[in-house]
Design a protein around this motif. Sequence first.
Motif, short mmCIF file in Angstrom:
data_model
loop_
_atom_site.label_atom_id
_atom_site.label_comp_id
_atom_site.label_asym_id
_atom_site.label_seq_id
_atom_site.Cartn_x
_atom_site.Cartn_y
_atom_site.Cartn_z
N LEU A 284 -6.31 -7.09 4.76
CA LEU A 284 -4.96 -7.66 4.88
C LEU A 284 -5.01 -8.97 5.64
CD1 LEU A 284 -2.84 -4.50 5.81
CD2 LEU A 284 -3.16 -5.51 3.56
N PHE B 273 -7.17 4.36 8.02
CA PHE B 273 -7.04 3.41 6.92
C PHE B 273 -7.62 2.07 7.36
CE2 PHE B 273 -3.66 6.52 6.58
CZ PHE B 273 -3.73 6.90 5.25
N PHE C 266 0.86 -1.19 0.00
CA PHE C 266 0.00 0.00 0.00
C PHE C 266 0.89 1.23 0.00
CE2 PHE C 266 -2.16 3.41 2.33
CZ PHE C 266 -3.34 3.51 1.60
N LYS C 267 0.49 2.23 -0.80
CA LYS C 267 1.22 3.50 -0.82
C LYS C 267 0.19 4.61 -0.98
CE LYS C 267 5.03 5.97 -2.96
NZ LYS C 267 6.13 5.91 -3.91
N ASN C 268 0.35 5.67 -0.19
CA ASN C 268 -0.58 6.78 -0.24
C ASN C 268 0.20 8.08 -0.15
OD1 ASN C 268 -2.55 8.79 0.36
ND2 ASN C 268 -3.90 7.22 1.19
#
Length: 199
Positions: free
Chosen positions: A175, A170, A156-158
């Motif tokens: 997961l 989040f 995950f990247k934000n």
Amino acid sequence: MTKAKRFGAVIVLTLLPLFGFSKGLPFLKVSDKEAKVLTLRMATDAADEFKISLKDNYGQLLFSENVVNSNGYIKSFDMKNLIAGVYKIEMENETYTKVMSVTIDNKSIEIVHPSFKTVYHPFIKVSENKLDLNYLNVNEDATAMVIRDNNGDVIFKNLLGNDLNFSRRFDLSKLSDGSYQVELVSGKNTFYNSVEVRK
């Protein structure tokens, strides 16, 4: 940003250091310029816990000491055997790190800036498969959050932007159970937190 938000941020920035090192701000001075000796002193109480570090300009740790249950702290650093360059004195607690740079040349030592720079740590909490992130981004640096699995793979990247204050939630419910590494990158600073997901 509205005036009310800026005023609120100023109040928070003013009060946080008072809670972090409860009895007094750290004070660093050159005790002997030619002998290259620095003295760090700070009023503390027995409940304060913090770490003192000396690092070179590449981040290499040269000295570290954990301070707990201390009624006041004073430390002299004899830096005469260090090569010329820039070094950092860091004082870290749970909430933030205070950093001051010093320059050493062949003849003396000098404090680069007369006050400590404060870098606030993010607050990360996981509860009921929700990750809450709060971060005071005083320099309004571009900030991103990455979550890695146990293999180090990015799952995950934000990109969070460059707001002064982040407060985000989040959902981690999709997961698998296990340990994850949360990385918050803000400007030149990277913070690491381990979290557990259990369903």
